[in-house]
Each structure stands twice: as C-alpha cells, then as structure tokens.
Motif scaffolding. Structure first.
Motif, PDB file in Angstrom:
ATOM      1  N   GLN A 168     -15.763   7.222  -3.690  1.00  0.00           N
ATOM      2  CA  GLN A 168     -15.881   7.990  -4.547  1.00  0.00           C
ATOM      3  C   GLN A 168     -15.171   9.031  -4.462  1.00  0.00           C
ATOM      4  N   PHE A 169     -14.763   9.607  -3.417  1.00  0.00           N
ATOM      5  CA  PHE A 169     -14.788  11.160  -3.365  1.00  0.00           C
ATOM      6  C   PHE A 169     -13.269  10.840  -1.757  1.00  0.00           C
ATOM      7  N   ARG A 172     -11.658  14.039  -0.201  1.00  0.00           N
ATOM      8  CA  ARG A 172     -12.190  14.426   0.770  1.00  0.00           C
ATOM      9  C   ARG A 172     -12.775  14.496   2.281  1.00  0.00           C
ATOM     10  N   VAL A 277     -25.793  20.167   4.467  1.00  0.00           N
ATOM     11  CA  VAL A 277     -25.526  18.831   4.702  1.00  0.00           C
ATOM     12  C   VAL A 277     -25.907  18.010   3.385  1.00  0.00           C
ATOM     13  N   GLU A 278     -24.164  17.976   2.886  1.00  0.00           N
ATOM     14  CA  GLU A 278     -24.101  16.676   0.907  1.00  0.00           C
ATOM     15  C   GLU A 278     -24.982  15.974   1.590  1.00  0.00           C
TER      16      GLU A 278
ATOM     17  N   ASP B   9     -30.323  11.957  -4.948  1.00  0.00           N
ATOM     18  CA  ASP B   9     -30.520  12.397  -4.171  1.00  0.00           C
ATOM     19  C   ASP B   9     -29.264  13.522  -3.450  1.00  0.00           C
ATOM     20  N   ARG B  10     -27.615  12.777  -4.025  1.00  0.00           N
ATOM     21  CA  ARG B  10     -26.660  13.274  -4.331  1.00  0.00           C
ATOM     22  C   ARG B  10     -26.627  14.577  -4.830  1.00  0.00           C
ATOM     23  N   VAL B  12     -28.845  16.282  -5.745  1.00  0.00           N
ATOM     24  CA  VAL B  12     -29.729  17.714  -5.090  1.00  0.00           C
ATOM     25  C   VAL B  12     -28.397  18.729  -3.857  1.00  0.00           C
ATOM     26  N   LEU B  13     -28.441  17.787  -3.015  1.00  0.00           N
ATOM     27  CA  LEU B  13     -26.900  18.466  -2.125  1.00  0.00           C
ATOM     28  C   LEU B  13     -25.824  18.897  -2.521  1.00  0.00           C
ATOM     29  N   THR B  14     -25.134  18.241  -3.301  1.00  0.00           N
ATOM     30  CA  THR B  14     -23.455  18.737  -3.031  1.00  0.00           C
ATOM     31  C   THR B  14     -23.929  20.417  -4.805  1.00  0.00           C
ATOM     32  N   PRO B  15     -23.324  20.843  -4.046  1.00  0.00           N
ATOM     33  CA  PRO B  15     -23.251  22.161  -4.132  1.00  0.00           C
ATOM     34  C   PRO B  15     -21.828  22.415  -5.025  1.00  0.00           C
ATOM     35  N   ALA B  19     -18.308  18.154  -7.637  1.00  0.00           N
ATOM     36  CA  ALA B  19     -18.186  16.581  -7.622  1.00  0.00           C
ATOM     37  C   ALA B  19     -19.113  16.126  -7.780  1.00  0.00           C
ATOM     38  N   LEU B  23     -20.531  12.813  -9.049  1.00  0.00           N
ATOM     39  CA  LEU B  23     -20.803  11.982  -9.439  1.00  0.00           C
ATOM     40  C   LEU B  23     -22.014  11.531 -10.691  1.00  0.00           C
ATOM     41  N   HIS B 419     -22.342  27.942   1.258  1.00  0.00           N
ATOM     42  CA  HIS B 419     -22.487  26.541   1.311  1.00  0.00           C
ATOM     43  C   HIS B 419     -20.930  25.550   1.062  1.00  0.00           C
ATOM     44  N   GLY B 420     -21.389  24.518   1.187  1.00  0.00           N
ATOM     45  CA  GLY B 420     -20.040  23.685   0.683  1.00  0.00           C
ATOM     46  C   GLY B 420     -18.887  24.225   1.533  1.00  0.00           C
ATOM     47  N   LYS B 421     -18.383  24.691  -0.005  1.00  0.00           N
ATOM     48  CA  LYS B 421     -16.216  25.156   0.898  1.00  0.00           C
ATOM     49  C   LYS B 421     -16.835  26.190   2.351  1.00  0.00           C
ATOM     50  N   SER B 423     -19.374  26.666   4.195  1.00  0.00           N
ATOM     51  CA  SER B 423     -20.082  26.676   4.579  1.00  0.00           C
ATOM     52  C   SER B 423     -20.025  26.461   5.522  1.00  0.00           C
TER      53      SER B 423
END
Lengths: 339, 539
Positions: A168-169, A172, A277-278, B9-10, B12-15, B19, B23, B419-421, B423
């Motif tokens: 999907q990515f 990255r 964590v992603e 699930d994705r 919630v954790l994807t900043p 992205a 999704l 977060h994310g980039k 982090s």
C-alpha cells in the motif's frame, strides 16, 4: 510431593538472583557471582563477569558475541537433557523455545525437583528448539504477559500486515523495531516464510547475531547492512533494527519512514501510541496468557512460583484452579525491552 | 468487519495526512456497499446506532471471567472497550457462523434489535469477531469512535475516489444519510447527482487568505470592502420550512448547543456569520471575549442559567440563500444588500449586521486594524466588491488581516519527541517565563508549542535537547533552564485567556515558536507579569 521447607532451602531469591546454597550456584544472576547457570543470552539474564558459567552451547556463543572473549573465567557447555552433578545437586537443561539456545534449568536434590523456566514460549518458532514440558514439584514461571488481555495472534498473520503495508505504501521505508537477539531473526525468518524474497536491511547492531543464526543453519535469506555513509535508496525496503534506533539520529536517513514494532506489547494500542508506532506487529517471544495457563496445566507442578511480570494475575488464576502459587520477587529483569 | 477494523487500527496510529488519505481512499475503493458507507458515517460521526451501556458490557464479560482477573486487566489497559476486546475468550462459546459478520450486517442488526434482544446480540457479535473486530464494534456501539479523521479529510478521500469536487461532495453529503449508496454511485460515475430530501443542509464556506508581505501592493483599495474580524466562531445558519440548523465552519451540526439562537431563526435561507456571546449592536450590547463563548461550546445540552449568563447571538457576514434563491453567484455588494434586509427583519436581540469599515488607503486600514475600537476584534477582513461566494480558500477575493500576534520571549523547559516524520526529533516543547517564587525567580510553564520553526531550526532545537537534558519522566525530557543556561525562543500567539487549570493562570491560544533567540540569555526572557498585562480586562 515435597514440603515447602525443602523447596525453599533448595532455591531462593537473593539480591544477586535465584540461589542454590547446596550447589553454591546462581541462576541468571544480575551481579557477578562465583558460579552462574544461564538460561539464555538476553542481557538481563546473561551478564559478564561471573567466575564459572554453565549454559547451552548457543547461549555461550551468544554471550561471547555480545560481551567479547573473557566474559567469564571458565565456561562449561550444558547439553540438552544431560544431567550434571554440582556438589550433589543434579542439574539439567531443557529447551525453552524463547530464543536460540534458551533453556529451562531443572534442579534436583533429595527427591525435590524445581524447574526455573527462564523466559519461554509455546508458539511455533523456526529459529529455536521448542519448549519441552518437564515434570517437577515447583515450576518457576515468568509472567511478562501474565494478564488475560494478552492473546497473541498468529505471527505469520502479523507479518502479512507488514507485507500489505509495503504494497500500500511502496515509497515508504518500513522500519521494523525488533530486539537484536531472537526477535529480529524471527521477524526475518517469518518474512521469508511468508514469501518475501527481497533483501532485508539491518541495523549494524544486528549483524553479528544474524550471522550467528545463519551459521547455526537458520535461513534468513539475503541480508544487507543499512550503512550510514551510503545514500542508498531505502524506499519500499524493510529495515530491521533495535527499538532504541527509533528515537536516534539513525532513523533520519530514511525517506518518510513508517515505524513498525514487533513486540508482544503491541497488543495494547496505548503502548503503540506512546512509542510513535504506526504499524504494531504483535510478535512475542514470551508466552501469552493462554500459553502460560496451558503450560501450568500440562506440567501440573505441586507449586508455582511466579516471577518477572504481572505476578498477581497468574497467582490469582492458580488459586482459582486450586494450584498452590506465590509471587517470587526477583529484581533486575526487564519486563519490556526483549518482549 | 475485518476490513473496517483493520482500517481503524491503521488510522488511529497514522499521523500523516497523506497516509491517512491513502488508507481511506483504498478502503472506499475496495470495500462494497453498504459497508463502506457505514464506515464513512462511523468515522465522520454521522452514524446513529442505539448505544450499548458500559454496564451491560461489564456484565457480559463477567459472565465468562473472574472479576479479579478482569479488574487487573482493565487497570492495565485503561480502556473498557479495548480491555473487553482483548480478554473476551470466544473459545468458551464458539461462534455458530464461521464467516465474520460484515459491518453493514452488524449495524443493521443493532438497529433492528429491540431492547431485550440487544444483550444476546452483543454477546453473539463479540463471539463472532476477532479482537480487532471486537474493538471496532465496541467503539461503534458505545459511540466513542475517535480516529483522528476530520470530516474534511473523509470528504477528500471520497473526492479522490472518482475525481469529484470535494466541495460538491461536502454539500451533498450533509443532506444524505448512511450508507450513502447514491453518493458513492454518483462519485463513481454510475448514477446522476443525488437529489436531496432534506433542504436544511450545510454549504461549504468561503475562507480567506492571510495578507502577506506585498499582497496588497497591486490591489486597488476602492475595489474592496472591509469588515472587522470578530473573535467568536464562524457559523452557518440555515432554515427551510420548519427545519432550522446551526453548523460550525466544518459542517458539524451544533444546533443543540444554541437553542437560543436556533429558535430565533425565523427567516428562510442560509446566513454566514460569527457566533458571539454578549449583546447585539441593535440592543446596545457588546460582544464578550472568546473565553465567555467557550462556556457555550462543545456541550450536548445547555441550561437556562447558562443561556442567561452567556447569551449567544450572531453577527451576520453574508447571505448564501435568500429563501430558495441561491445568492452565491451574486457579487458581494448585492448579497450584502439582501443580507441587510434579512437581518433587519430578524430578532434584534439575536442578530445584527457586521458593520463595514470605511477606508481610503491600505495605510489607513493598517492603522485601523492595529487599533480596533473593540477588544473582541482580531483584525479586519477584506472582501472584493464583485466577488461571488465560492467555497474553499481562494487567493484574491477575500483576505484576512489580523492584528499582529502577541509575542513573548520564553525559556524551553520540557521536550518530547514528535510523531510520524518527526518521531526521531524532539519537537514538542513546553516553555515558561519568570515569576517570583519562594526561593527567588523561577520558571512557570505558560504553554506548549510544536511548530512555527523551520526544519533547520528544528535540528538546532533537537541538538539542544539531546545535549542539555537534566532529567526524564517517561517520554518527557527536562531541560537545563537556569538564568544563565538554557534556550530562549520567541513565542507568538493569537490571544490569551485566564485559566484556572494552569499554574500560571493564563492559557495561550495558538502558540508557536516564531524565532529562536540564541542571542538571548534565559535571564532576558519575559516575566509572567508581562504576560498577565496582555490579558483582556475583566468584566
């Protein structure tokens, strides 16, 4: 059935670690001692500076890789299942299924048998020998994931999540945080099992341990080092490194990294969130709750001693089953880094 | 349900915004109706399902496990839905159906179940789902879905699905209901634009760009009208027949929080304006500061007493519809005239007209902007006289020209990783100013900021954090900050409120790190007294 008096005299906790006064040895001591029996190579169990060390051949090799030659004065290999006499105490090592070389240690004296399981798991892991239930009067169990919330899913399913995310990515860099000993190799082996055949990049801290696993006949496929100077294109690559590399400057070289983390703790969302964590991958090298309780049922020991982790829940479960149990307070064992 | 729970699930954790979009769009593209429509509604908060009470969930789980073990588990996890999703042992009671229920069937069965049947239904569903599916279901059923996706983002994901205009989708969406089959059909080109049943819908609003250096140089002041920019919240009022609504700028229906205003909407049409607390010009009243308006925001219901203490009114800016007539293509001046008419006939206690500001040159307007006649003004708006009302943020027709933001020099006290980039960078900062303490001057935290600096400046800040940490509390680093040693930053912010929740007694709005003051010593940073002097005067 042994009396409590006997078992307590045979093995009890001291500030150095679990101690057997009759044989004058410690199991996984956290401070330097004369004679140490080591269950496995994780740094909270295997430390440098002991006099004599008795451990599996693989554990001794791992200790040498991590601490260098001279990590102890004398070393002795314990063959799986072989009985060794230490001042009248009969000692034997049995596979624990935790990481390569990990063993439970069975200690017997005057008809009383105690098994110190170290860290263990029951789920299938192609990178190490499977846990063997050993009959005993007292079973000392870890409780890292000793709560009913921990029901670890099929690890191959977790790896498929990683593969789905790569599809999907594709631009990255997928960075998988995994403890350097055991978890990292298991993640790579699982990737191979799931059919991923591209090179896997690894952080420098993993190189020697991965080489050792490969020398032991565990196929990890093509591995490359994610070298600092090299401005390689890591887009769409899988990079495996120790969790500490998440916060370090090392991470910055990767384009738009997608942080994943392989750990049993990833079961709980807040844990994943706290670490940034992603993509959490619930892959554990410890027993989850069903495995812990099934193991106690399999072995049916006279008594259970519960150490590092969430002791109270497992003790409560034993009570409900009518099995004698108590917490054994050992200090110095991490409950997180290696899970 | 699997695809939906995986998406949650994705998300919630994807900043990262891109992205998240990816999704969402992938999900909408691959999941069939009606599941994707229900998912859209669940994420955007427009789904209506009968709520399951936490008490019942607790009872259900205790049917199958020891209370003490449940308590240990709940203490550890800290979230009821997540705890139950994890401890639920469906081996005890194997599901009859082997296939997992779909999101659509879950929602339809919840909606169809009578009060007494709900308990058995919830038990069956928990048995039939995996932990992640149970979590998604429990969040749905307890009405606590929070995934960090704004409506706007969801709309943009939809737009990417079939290259439709996001504004058009947004306008339609508010008039349709889940599972939005006709909307998806239209977006994907299988059907015509859906006809709306309910006319009282939200229309995407027109937004302004900030005036930047040189923007006005080539513009003729005589082509523009100016209005004060009031410090309330931007809203849209609409009424069609017996149905009236108040929407926030993003399209959220906030009618329930403002029954006093809602009841006063007697005209037909759609008005754009600022919601304020206080009294209208027409009743010789005055608008009150934003902190008073906050007493009315984010509340499900409102008491008569609160309405009396904090009466709400609307200062009208624009007219989108006059009755059925779409005014949006008409030029500003024409809309304004029609608006004057509408507001003139409306309740004088609840509605007034945003006054125009006369000016002849940009310099003159600049002076007016810097010294406005009312403390609840935060700048001026510029509107081109011939401009149509266009949704979105176009450069040219509308500008906002704020008063200069407030600035102070503060000392960094704590840092946390981003977060994310970001982090691997320490990018979230708590800063403080000096105040007299029992043992002389001490720093008191006055705010947190995590942007405003450039990437280069971030590297400097990050290096400072790594080399000057004196203590740690979990993820928080405590930084060296004495009179002589430490890091001074200039913090810009939009406003200041009194706060009982903060030790300093003040709370900043929209703070950001505007400059690194490596030229200053911490001793040169500002004092709390300076900050307090910037507070709006008490009533």
């Amino acid at each position: 059935m042994s009396s409590k008096m006997n078992t307590d005299n045979l093995l009890f906790p001291t500030p150095e670690g679990l101690y057997c006064p009759i044989g004058d040895f410690h199991i996984d001591p956290v401070r330097p001692v004369q004679r140490a029996l080591i269950t496995h190579g994780h740094s909270d169990h295997a430390r440098a500076g002991h006099g004599a060390v008795l451990a599996s051949r693989e554990t001794l090799e791992i200790m040498r890789i991590r601490m260098g030659e001279g990590f102890c004065r004398t070393e002795q290999v314990a063959m799986p299942g072989e009985t060794i006499d230490i001042a009248g105490v009969r000692v034997s090592f049995h596979p624990a299924g935790h990481v390569l070389g990990s063993c439970q240690i069975r200690v017997e004296h005057a008809g009383t048998r105690i098994v110190a399981s170290g860290d263990y798991k029951r789920s299938l892991d192609p990178t190490c020998a499977a846990f063997e239930p050993v009959a005993c009067d007292v079973f000392i169990t870890e409780a890292t994931f000793g709560l009913p919330v921990f029901r670890h899913p099929d690890p191959l399913g977790e790896i498929r999540k990683l593969l789905a995310s790569l599809a999907q990515f594709p631009d990255r860099t997928h960075f998988v945080g995994a403890y350097a000993l055991g978890k990292a190799q298991r993640v790579i082996a699982l990737l191979r099992q799931a059919g991923y055949d591209k090179p896997v990049y690894m952080h420098g801290a993993l190189v020697r341990l991965c080489e050792f696993y490969q020398a032991e006949g565990i196929d990890l496929g093509e591995l490359r080092v994610a070298v600092e100077e090299e401005k390689a294109d890591f887009r769409g690559a899988v990079v495996v490194g120790p969790p500490s590399a998440f916060s370090g400057v090392w991470m910055r070289r990767f384009a738009d990294p997608l942080p994943a983390f392989a750990s049993g703790w990833m079961m709980v969302r807040q844990r994943a969130r706290q670490r940034g964590v992603e993509l959490p991958l619930v892959i554990s090298d410890h027993c989850d709750w069903p495995e812990l309780t099934a193991t106690i049922r399999d072995i049916m020991p006279g008594e259970v001693w519960v150490t590092h982790g969430r002791e109270e829940a497992l003790v409560r479960w034993c009570e409900l089953q009518g099995i004698a149990a108590r917490p054994l307070h050992l200090v110095g064992y991490e409950d997180e880094g290696d899970a | 349900m699997k695809a939906f729970s995986t998406l949650l699930d994705r998300l919630v954790l994807t900043p990262g915004r891109n992205a998240k979009l990816k999704l969402l769009t992938d999900y909408f593209r691959t999941v069939p109706d009606p599941d994707r429509g229900y998912a859209l509604a669940a994420i955007a908060g427009t789904l209506d399902v009968p709520h399951v009470k936490p008490k019942m969930l607790r009872e259900l789980v205790l049917e199958r496990m020891d209370e003490v073990l449940f308590r240990y588990s709940y203490d550890y996890v800290g979230d009821l839905a997540e705890t139950i999703s994890l401890v639920w042992d469906n081996e005890q009671d194997p599901p009859e159906r082997l296939s997992e229920p779909s999101l659509g069937s879950v929602i339809e069965s919840l909606n169809g179940a009578g009060r007494t049947a709900v308990r058995g239904l919830v038990r069956d569903l928990l048995n039939a789902l995996d932990p992640s599916g149970r979590y998604a279901f429990l969040k749905l059923a307890t009405g606590a879905m929070r995934v960090g996706v704004s409506k706007r983002l969801a709309v943009q994901a939809l737009a990417a699905l079939g290259e439709r205009d996001a504004n058009e989708i947004e306008a339609l969406w508010h008039g349709l209901s889940p599972p939005y089959r006709s909307l998806f059909d239209w977006i994907e080109g299988r059907a015509d634009r859906p006809e709306l049943k309910s006319p009282a819908i939200f229309h995407p609003v027109m937004l302004a760009n900030p005036v930047e250096e040189g923007d006005l140089d080539d513009l003729d002041p005589s082509h523009y009208a100016a209005e004060w920019k009031w410090d309330g919240i931007r809203i849209q009022l609409t009424r069609k027949g017996s149905l009236a609504r108040i929407f926030s700028r993003s399209g959220e229906d906030i009618s329930a929080s403002f029954p006093d205003v809602l009841d006063a909407i007697t005209f037909e049409g759609t008005v754009d304006g600022e919601l304020l607390v206080g009294g209208t010009f027409r009743s010789n009243g005055a608008a009150r500061p934003f902190s008073d308006l906050q007493q009315r925001l984010n509340r499900k219901g409102v008491t008569a007493r609160t309405m009396e203490e904090f009466p709400a009114f609307v200062r009208a800016y624009d007219l989108l519809f006059a009755g059925n007539e779409d005014m949006r293509p008409a030029p500003f001046l024409e809309r304004r005239q029609a608006l004057q008419h509408v507001i003139g006939a409306a309740d004088p206690l609840r509605f007034d007209l945003s006054p125009l500001v006369g000016f002849n040159s940009w310099d003159e307007l600049d002076r007016l902007r810097s010294a406005p006649p009312d403390p609840v003004i935060e700048g001026v708006m510029l509107k081109k006289l011939d401009s149509a009302y266009q949704a979105g943020r176009m450069k040219g027709p509308w500008f906002k020209w704020k008063r200069d933001p407030h600035n102070i020099d503060a000392v960094l006290i704590y840092a946390q990783r981003g977060h994310g980039k970001r982090s691997s960078f320490y990018s979230d900062f708590t800063f403080g100013v000096w105040t007299e303490g029992p043992e002389g001057d001490q720093l008191v935290p006055v705010g947190k900021a995590y942007f405003g600096f450039t990437d280069e400046e971030l590297k400097v800040l990050d290096r400072f954090v790594r080399n000057n940490t004196v203590d740690r509390f979990g993820p928080v680093r405590v930084l060296k900050a004495t009179k002589e040693e430490g890091f001074v930053v200039e913090v810009a912010f939009e406003g200041l409120n009194r706060s009982n929740r903060h030790k300093s007694g003040v709370a900043m709005r929209f703070p950001r790190i505007s400059r690194l003051r490596t030229d200053k010593r911490p001793a040169d940073a500002d004092r709390l007294e300076t900050l307090k002097a910037m507070l709006p005067r008490a009533e």
